[in-house]
Design a protein around this motif. Structure first.
Motif, PDB file in Angstrom:
ATOM      1  N   ARG A   1       1.939   6.864  -7.026  1.00 23.87           N
ATOM      2  CA  ARG A   1       0.958   7.789  -7.623  1.00 23.87           C
ATOM      3  C   ARG A   1       1.543   9.199  -7.733  1.00 23.87           C
ATOM      4  O   ARG A   1       1.066  10.016  -8.523  1.00 23.87           O
ATOM      5  N   TYR A   2       2.549   9.503  -6.917  1.00 27.93           N
ATOM      6  CA  TYR A   2       3.056  10.880  -6.855  1.00 27.93           C
ATOM      7  C   TYR A   2       4.532  11.025  -7.239  1.00 27.93           C
ATOM      8  O   TYR A   2       4.957  12.090  -7.646  1.00 27.93           O
TER       9      TYR A   2
ATOM     10  N   LEU B   1      -0.122  13.512  -0.756  1.00 25.26           N
ATOM     11  CA  LEU B   1       0.695  12.304  -0.573  1.00 25.26           C
ATOM     12  C   LEU B   1       0.854  11.980   0.914  1.00 25.26           C
ATOM     13  O   LEU B   1       0.624  10.839   1.337  1.00 25.26           O
TER      14      LEU B   1
ATOM     15  N   THR C   1      -2.926   7.411   6.169  1.00 24.19           N
ATOM     16  CA  THR C   1      -4.054   6.475   6.272  1.00 24.19           C
ATOM     17  C   THR C   1      -3.628   5.025   6.044  1.00 24.19           C
ATOM     18  O   THR C   1      -4.381   4.120   6.376  1.00 24.19           O
ATOM     19  N   VAL C   2      -2.457   4.799   5.464  1.00 27.85           N
ATOM     20  CA  VAL C   2      -2.055   3.410   5.177  1.00 27.85           C
ATOM     21  C   VAL C   2      -0.998   2.873   6.145  1.00 27.85           C
ATOM     22  O   VAL C   2      -0.802   1.661   6.230  1.00 27.85           O
TER      23      VAL C   2
ATOM     24  N   ALA D   1      -2.378  10.761   2.389  1.00 26.43           N
ATOM     25  CA  ALA D   1      -2.693   9.394   1.960  1.00 26.43           C
ATOM     26  C   ALA D   1      -1.809   8.396   2.714  1.00 26.43           C
ATOM     27  O   ALA D   1      -2.284   7.329   3.139  1.00 26.43           O
ATOM     28  N   LEU D   2      -0.554   8.734   2.907  1.00 33.22           N
ATOM     29  CA  LEU D   2       0.346   7.811   3.614  1.00 33.22           C
ATOM     30  C   LEU D   2      -0.080   7.636   5.068  1.00 33.22           C
ATOM     31  O   LEU D   2       0.005   6.535   5.616  1.00 33.22           O
TER      32      LEU D   2
ATOM     33  N   LYS E   1       0.835  -1.219   0.000  1.00 34.67           N
ATOM     34  CA  LYS E   1       0.000   0.000   0.000  1.00 34.67           C
ATOM     35  C   LYS E   1       0.863   1.259   0.000  1.00 34.67           C
ATOM     36  O   LYS E   1       0.513   2.266  -0.618  1.00 34.67           O
TER      37      LYS E   1
ATOM     38  N   LYS F   1       2.246   1.636  -3.534  1.00 36.36           N
ATOM     39  CA  LYS F   1       1.201   2.067  -4.463  1.00 36.36           C
ATOM     40  C   LYS F   1       0.916   3.567  -4.285  1.00 36.36           C
ATOM     41  O   LYS F   1       0.775   4.302  -5.265  1.00 36.36           O
ATOM     42  N   THR F   2       0.858   4.006  -3.036  1.00 33.13           N
ATOM     43  CA  THR F   2       0.586   5.417  -2.757  1.00 33.13           C
ATOM     44  C   THR F   2       1.736   6.293  -3.254  1.00 33.13           C
ATOM     45  O   THR F   2       1.514   7.312  -3.923  1.00 33.13           O
ATOM     46  N   CYS F   3       2.961   5.892  -2.958  1.00 32.05           N
ATOM     47  CA  CYS F   3       4.122   6.693  -3.396  1.00 32.05           C
ATOM     48  C   CYS F   3       4.195   6.778  -4.908  1.00 32.05           C
ATOM     49  O   CYS F   3       4.510   7.834  -5.471  1.00 32.05           O
TER      50      CYS F   3
END
Lengths: 87, 87
Positions: B23-24, B45, B51-52, B48-49, B16, B19-21
């Motif tokens: 995206r940016y 970013l 939350t994961v 979002a991080l 996760k 995947k988040t990183c």
């Protein structure tokens, strides 16, 4: 100069890479060191690393600025790199 | 702003985080991403991080400069982060 060093080296060479980095920099996080070095210390560090890695497999990236004033550091989650953290 | 992001997160949360990183930012090396973001993208970013990750266990550090011009990057060994590299 302020140096951030990240390494992605084969497991069998990690102990030597760690030992070399620790002579010059502070451990920040798994695979990450940082600290202030003179240009001569920086050259000594990179020369020492060149002798311990396999340059066809391992990768070490350094990010350098003239001073830590040029860079902002932020942490999400726990702050590692304290004296009690295990490398 | 130019962002270098390093993460030290539990294995079960790494997919996760990756995947988040992705995206940016661009993948640089194991546990390391970098790229240019607007302040709004940077906040998105980091939000979002948050939350994961487990903020009591995981650690993510970001280093930011106003521009990549303030930072020098050097590689020892192989250069990873090309399009053919496996994350």
């Amino acid at each position: 100069m302020f140096v951030i060093l990240v390494y992605d080296t084969a497991a069998e060479r990690n102990p030597k890479v760690l030992k070399t980095c620790r002579r010059y920099l502070h451990w920040t996080q798994r695979s990450v060191f940082q600290g202030e070095l003179t240009p001569a210390q920086y050259r000594a560090l990179t020369n020492a690393l060149e002798t311990v890695i396999d340059p066809t497999y391992d990768s070490i990236v350094t990010y350098t600025t003239r001073s830590p004033d040029y860079i902002e550091t932020a942490t999400i989650g726990v702050t590692l790199g304290g004296p009690g953290d295990i490398l």
